[in-house]
Design a protein around this motif. Structure first.
Motif, PDB file in Angstrom:
ATOM      1  N   LYS A  36       0.830  -1.207   0.000  1.00 25.93           N
ATOM      2  CA  LYS A  36       0.000   0.000   0.000  1.00 25.93           C
ATOM      3  C   LYS A  36       0.868   1.262   0.000  1.00 25.93           C
ATOM      4  O   LYS A  36       0.585   2.222  -0.716  1.00 25.93           O
ATOM      5  CB  LYS A  36      -0.937  -0.006   1.212  1.00 25.93           C
ATOM      6  CG  LYS A  36      -1.938   1.118   1.157  1.00 25.93           C
ATOM      7  CD  LYS A  36      -3.197   0.842   1.940  1.00 25.93           C
ATOM      8  CE  LYS A  36      -4.249   1.851   1.510  1.00 25.93           C
ATOM      9  NZ  LYS A  36      -5.578   1.500   1.912  1.00 25.93           N
ATOM     10  N   ARG A  39       2.426   1.853  -3.420  1.00 25.39           N
ATOM     11  CA  ARG A  39       1.471   2.419  -4.383  1.00 25.39           C
ATOM     12  C   ARG A  39       1.139   3.880  -4.037  1.00 25.39           C
ATOM     13  O   ARG A  39       1.018   4.721  -4.928  1.00 25.39           O
ATOM     14  CB  ARG A  39       0.188   1.576  -4.419  1.00 25.39           C
ATOM     15  CG  ARG A  39       0.417   0.211  -5.032  1.00 25.39           C
ATOM     16  CD  ARG A  39      -0.785  -0.336  -5.792  1.00 25.39           C
ATOM     17  NE  ARG A  39      -1.947  -0.573  -4.985  1.00 25.39           N
ATOM     18  CZ  ARG A  39      -2.920  -1.419  -5.333  1.00 25.39           C
ATOM     19  NH1 ARG A  39      -2.825  -2.125  -6.442  1.00 25.39           N
ATOM     20  NH2 ARG A  39      -3.976  -1.577  -4.568  1.00 25.39           N
ATOM     21  N   ARG A  40       1.018   4.158  -2.753  1.00 23.22           N
ATOM     22  CA  ARG A  40       0.711   5.537  -2.328  1.00 23.22           C
ATOM     23  C   ARG A  40       1.824   6.492  -2.765  1.00 23.22           C
ATOM     24  O   ARG A  40       1.567   7.563  -3.306  1.00 23.22           O
ATOM     25  CB  ARG A  40       0.529   5.566  -0.806  1.00 23.22           C
ATOM     26  CG  ARG A  40       0.068   6.889  -0.237  1.00 23.22           C
ATOM     27  CD  ARG A  40      -0.223   6.787   1.256  1.00 23.22           C
ATOM     28  NE  ARG A  40       0.931   6.338   2.035  1.00 23.22           N
ATOM     29  CZ  ARG A  40       1.962   7.106   2.377  1.00 23.22           C
ATOM     30  NH1 ARG A  40       1.979   8.364   2.018  1.00 23.22           N
ATOM     31  NH2 ARG A  40       2.976   6.619   3.065  1.00 23.22           N
ATOM     32  N   HIS A  43       1.996   7.011  -6.493  1.00 26.20           N
ATOM     33  CA  HIS A  43       0.890   7.842  -6.969  1.00 26.20           C
ATOM     34  C   HIS A  43       1.139   9.324  -6.698  1.00 26.20           C
ATOM     35  O   HIS A  43       0.607  10.191  -7.395  1.00 26.20           O
ATOM     36  CB  HIS A  43      -0.390   7.383  -6.262  1.00 26.20           C
ATOM     37  CG  HIS A  43      -1.612   8.126  -6.696  1.00 26.20           C
ATOM     38  ND1 HIS A  43      -2.123   8.018  -7.973  1.00 26.20           N
ATOM     39  CD2 HIS A  43      -2.421   9.004  -6.048  1.00 26.20           C
ATOM     40  CE1 HIS A  43      -3.187   8.786  -8.077  1.00 26.20           C
ATOM     41  NE2 HIS A  43      -3.391   9.403  -6.931  1.00 26.20           N
ATOM     42  N   ASN A 303      -0.389  -9.095   3.139  1.00 20.47           N
ATOM     43  CA  ASN A 303      -1.682  -8.430   3.285  1.00 20.47           C
ATOM     44  C   ASN A 303      -2.467  -8.431   1.980  1.00 20.47           C
ATOM     45  O   ASN A 303      -3.674  -8.202   1.966  1.00 20.47           O
ATOM     46  CB  ASN A 303      -1.490  -6.967   3.719  1.00 20.47           C
ATOM     47  CG  ASN A 303      -0.928  -6.869   5.116  1.00 20.47           C
ATOM     48  OD1 ASN A 303      -1.338  -7.635   5.982  1.00 20.47           O
ATOM     49  ND2 ASN A 303       0.010  -5.971   5.317  1.00 20.47           N
ATOM     50  N   VAL A 304      -1.752  -8.615   0.878  1.00 23.02           N
ATOM     51  CA  VAL A 304      -2.380  -8.542  -0.441  1.00 23.02           C
ATOM     52  C   VAL A 304      -2.384  -9.904  -1.133  1.00 23.02           C
ATOM     53  O   VAL A 304      -3.365 -10.275  -1.788  1.00 23.02           O
ATOM     54  CB  VAL A 304      -1.638  -7.512  -1.326  1.00 23.02           C
ATOM     55  CG1 VAL A 304      -2.233  -7.449  -2.727  1.00 23.02           C
ATOM     56  CG2 VAL A 304      -1.666  -6.137  -0.677  1.00 23.02           C
ATOM     57  N   PRO A 319      -2.761  -8.063  -7.988  1.00 22.90           N
ATOM     58  CA  PRO A 319      -2.446  -6.634  -8.204  1.00 22.90           C
ATOM     59  C   PRO A 319      -0.962  -6.307  -7.953  1.00 22.90           C
ATOM     60  O   PRO A 319      -0.620  -5.446  -7.140  1.00 22.90           O
ATOM     61  CB  PRO A 319      -3.359  -5.925  -7.205  1.00 22.90           C
ATOM     62  CG  PRO A 319      -3.608  -6.913  -6.130  1.00 22.90           C
ATOM     63  CD  PRO A 319      -3.482  -8.291  -6.721  1.00 22.90           C
ATOM     64  N   HIS A 320      -0.110  -7.023  -8.655  1.00 19.72           N
ATOM     65  CA  HIS A 320       1.333  -6.841  -8.458  1.00 19.72           C
ATOM     66  C   HIS A 320       1.804  -5.501  -9.023  1.00 19.72           C
ATOM     67  O   HIS A 320       1.103  -4.880  -9.837  1.00 19.72           O
ATOM     68  CB  HIS A 320       2.110  -7.998  -9.092  1.00 19.72           C
ATOM     69  CG  HIS A 320       2.050  -8.006 -10.592  1.00 19.72           C
ATOM     70  ND1 HIS A 320       2.796  -7.154 -11.363  1.00 19.72           N
ATOM     71  CD2 HIS A 320       1.335  -8.755 -11.466  1.00 19.72           C
ATOM     72  CE1 HIS A 320       2.550  -7.377 -12.646  1.00 19.72           C
ATOM     73  NE2 HIS A 320       1.655  -8.343 -12.734  1.00 19.72           N
ATOM     74  N   PHE A 325       3.845   1.266 -10.885  1.00 23.72           N
ATOM     75  CA  PHE A 325       2.445   1.583 -10.596  1.00 23.72           C
ATOM     76  C   PHE A 325       2.181   3.042 -10.913  1.00 23.72           C
ATOM     77  O   PHE A 325       2.980   3.904 -10.598  1.00 23.72           O
ATOM     78  CB  PHE A 325       2.134   1.299  -9.118  1.00 23.72           C
ATOM     79  CG  PHE A 325       0.710   1.580  -8.745  1.00 23.72           C
ATOM     80  CD1 PHE A 325      -0.297   0.707  -9.124  1.00 23.72           C
ATOM     81  CD2 PHE A 325       0.372   2.727  -8.042  1.00 23.72           C
ATOM     82  CE1 PHE A 325      -1.627   0.967  -8.802  1.00 23.72           C
ATOM     83  CE2 PHE A 325      -0.961   2.992  -7.706  1.00 23.72           C
ATOM     84  CZ  PHE A 325      -1.951   2.110  -8.086  1.00 23.72           C
TER      85      PHE A 325
END
Lengths: 384, 102
Positions: A36, A39-40, A43, A303-304, A319-320, A325
Motif C-alpha cells: 500500500k 502504491r501511495r 501515486h 496483506n495482499v 495486483p502486483h 504503478f
C-alpha cells in the motif's frame, strides 16, 4: 529443488517497520516496503518526484555516468503526459498481429536452435539473444542490429565487479548518437525516425530528448527481460507439472505470466526524490531525500497476496507492481508480456522437460538486504 | 446471453453480447476505445476502468477490497467505478450500461 526459489529478504522489516535503509554510493535511501505504501508513494508524484537530476532515481544511481534525462521516465506530470501520449501507441505495437507473428518466428527458431544442444547457458546463449532480437521489433530496426547488442554482453551499464561502468555506458550512448544522426539524415520507419518527427508539449522532440527515450528503451528492457526469461525457465525446469497443467489448461497462461512476473519482480526497486519534508511509515524525511519504491518487497506483501512466497500459476487476482504503478508504469510491459507469452507457448509445444546442469545466482547487494534477482549463468539441457 | 453497452469518451455507443468470460475481454474483443486490459484481467493495471450507470449498479455490485484498493489511486474514480476485468459475464448483468473512464 530450490534453484527457482527466490527468497523475500524484505519480509521482517516490511512487517516490523514498513521501510528499510540502504546506502547508494554515499546517499541514504529509505526503501518503502509495503504494498500500500509503495502504491501511495508512486501515486504522489508531487512529493516523490522522478524529475530530479538525471540518473539519481535509479539504484544504483547513474548520476555520475549519465547527464541525459531518460524520457518519459525522469519527467514528472504534467509534462510527462504528453511524452507518454506520443510513445504509448508505439509501445502498444506488440499487440498487433504482424508484430506477434514476427516475434513468434524469432522465438520459435531460437528454441528449435537450442533444443539440439547438449547443454547451453540460458542467460548468455538464450535470454540475451532473445531479448536483443525482440528489441529490433520494438525499435523497428533491421534484425542484424541484434548482433551488435548481443556483443555488448548481458549488462549495458555493468561489468563484472563494478556497479557502474562509464565505458560500457558510453558504448551505448555513442551507438545511439550515431543511430539518431543516421535517422535524421535519412528517415525510415524506425523508432528513431518516428521520434525525430514527433512533437510533445508543443514542440518537436530534440535529438537530446530522442536519445533520452532510446536510452530508456535499451536500459529498461535488458536485464529485466533477461531475468524474466531466465528465471521462468528455472521455474519450469523444476516444475514440469506446471508445464503439463498449462498444456491441459491453456486458459490460465495469462495468470501464469502475471504470477511469474510478480514472484520474480525483475526490477527490484526504483527511486524517487522528496520535494518537501514528508513521512513514510512514521519515518520522517527531509526535502531532497531519496526513497525507493521496492516493487519486489510489495509483491510479497502477505496483506495482499495469499501464499505470497509461492508461485500460484492460476492466481486470479494479482495486483502486483512488478511493472511499477501509476504514472510511470512500465512503457515496455506490453512487449515484455508478449515475449513471455510466446516463449512459454513455444516451450509447451516443443519441450518435454528441462534439466538444470549448473548455475550461478545473481545476488543484488542492497546494504544488509541481499536479493536474488536472477542468475549470472544457468546451464540447462532441454528434453524434447 | 447478456447484452452490455459501452459508452466511450468519444460518445461512441458499442452494444455487445456474450455468455461467458469477463467484461474486459468482451470490450477488448469489440475494440472498445479506452479499455486496454494490459494485465489480461488479474486486477494489476487498472486499464479497464468503467463508471457503471447508476441504474445498472445493483446488477453489477460493489468491488472487492483488492479492487477498491486499486481504484483508490485512480484520479478519475467515482462511486460507480469498477475495473471491468473483475465483472464476470452472466445473465445477471444483462442490460447494463458502462461509461468507459478517460
Amino acid at each position: 529443488m530450490n534453484k527457482s526459489n527466490f527468497q523475500d529478504p524484505f519480509e521482517k522489516e516490511r512487517i516490523e517497520k514498513g521501510f528499510g535503509k540502504m546506502n547508494d554510493q554515499g546517499e541514504e535511501v529509505t526503501m518503502v516496503l509495503g504494498h500500500k505504501d509503495v502504491r501511495r508513494c508512486a501515486h504522489n508524484a508531487k512529493t516523490y518526484q522522478s524529475g530530479a537530476a538525471p540518473g539519481r532515481i535509479v539504484i544504483p544511481s547513474e548520476e555520475n555516468i549519465r547527464d541525459i534525462r531518460q524520457i518519459p521516465f525522469e519527467v514528472d506530470p504534467p509534462l510527462h503526459a504528453d511524452y507518454r501520449a506520443v510513445l504509448d501507441p508505439w509501445f502498444k505495437r506488440p499487440l498487433e498481429e504482424e508484430y506477434t507473428t514476427k516475434l513468434k518466428n524469432q522465438i520459435q527458431s531460437l528454441v528449435k536452435e537450442v533444443l539440439k544442444r547438449e547443454s547451453l547457458d540460458i542467460v548468455s546463449e538464450f535470454a540475451l539473444p532473445l531479448q536483443s532480437r525482440a528489441l529490433t521489433l520494438l525499435l523497428n530496426t533491421p534484425y542484424s542490429q541484434a548482433e551488435t547488442w548481443i556483443s555488448w554482453g548481458t549488462h549495458v551499464f555493468r561489468s563484472e565487479g563494478t556497479a557502474l561502468d562509464a565505458d560500457k555506458a558510453n558504448i551505448l550512448y555513442d551507438y545511439i548518437d550515431k543511430e539518431i544522426e543516421r535517422a535524421s539524415a535519412a528517415p525510415t520507419d524506425d523508432l528513431y525516425s518516428v521520434l525525430l518527427a514527433s512533437e510533445a508539449n508543443g514542440k518537436k522532440l530534440t535529438k537530446k530528448e530522442v536519445k533520452g527515450v532510446i536510452i530508456l528503451t535499451f536500459a529498461g528492457g535488458r536485464d529485466t527481460v533477461i531475468n524474466a526469461v531466465t528465471n521462468s525457465i528455472s521455474y519450469f525446469s523444476e516444475h514440469p507439472e506446471s508445464l503439463e497443467r498449462l498444456r491441459n489448461e491453456p486458459e490460465i497462461l495469462n495468470n501464469t505470466i502475471e504470477e511469474l512476473i510478480r514472484y520474480f519482480s525483475p526490477l527490484t526497486q526504483m527511486g524517487r526524490i522528496t520535494t518537501e519534508a514528508s513521512n513514510v511509515c512514521e519515518h520522517s524525511l527531509k526535502a531532497d531525500s531519496k526513497i525507493s519504491l521496492c516493487w519486489a518487497s510489495a509483491n510479497r506483501d502477505a496483506n495482499v497476496f495469499e501464499n505470497a512466497n509461492e508461485i500460484v500459476i492460476d492466481r486470479k487476482i494479482n495486483p502486483h507492481v512488478a511493472f511499477g504503478f501509476g504514472t510511470h508504469n512500465c512503457l515496455g510491459a506490453t512487449h515484455a508480456r508478449q515475449i513471455l507469452k510466446i516463449l512459454i507457448s513455444t516451450l509447451l509445444e516443443e519441450v518435454k522437460s528441462i534439466d538444470i546442469i549448473d548455475y550461478k545466482e545473481n545476488i543484488e547487494d542492497l546494504g544488509h538486504f541481499k536479493r536474488k534477482v536472477g542468475f549470472d549463468s544457468l546451464h540447462v539441457k532441454f528434453n524434447y | 446471453m447478456a447484452k452490455i453497452t459501452f459508452l466511450t469518451s468519444d460518445n461512441e455507443t458499442i452494444i455487445t453480447e456474450a455468455t461467458t468470460g469477463n467484461v474486459m475481454e468482451l470490450a477488448v474483443q469489440n475494440k472498445v476505445k479506452g479499455i486496454d486490459g494490459d494485465c489480461g484481467g488479474v486486477c494489476s493495471c487498472a486499464t479497464c476502468h468503467v463508471h457503471v450507470e447508476p441504474a445498472s449498479w445493483d446488477k453489477v455490485g460493489a468491488p472487492s477490497q483488492l479492487e477498491s484498493d486499486m481504484l483508490e489511486f485512480d484520479d478519475n474514480v467515482s462511486e460507480f467505478s469498477r475495473l471491468c476485468c473483475q465483472i464476470d459475464v452472466s445473465d445477471a448483468i444483462d442490460g447494463i450500461v458502462l461509461n468507459v473512464a478517460k
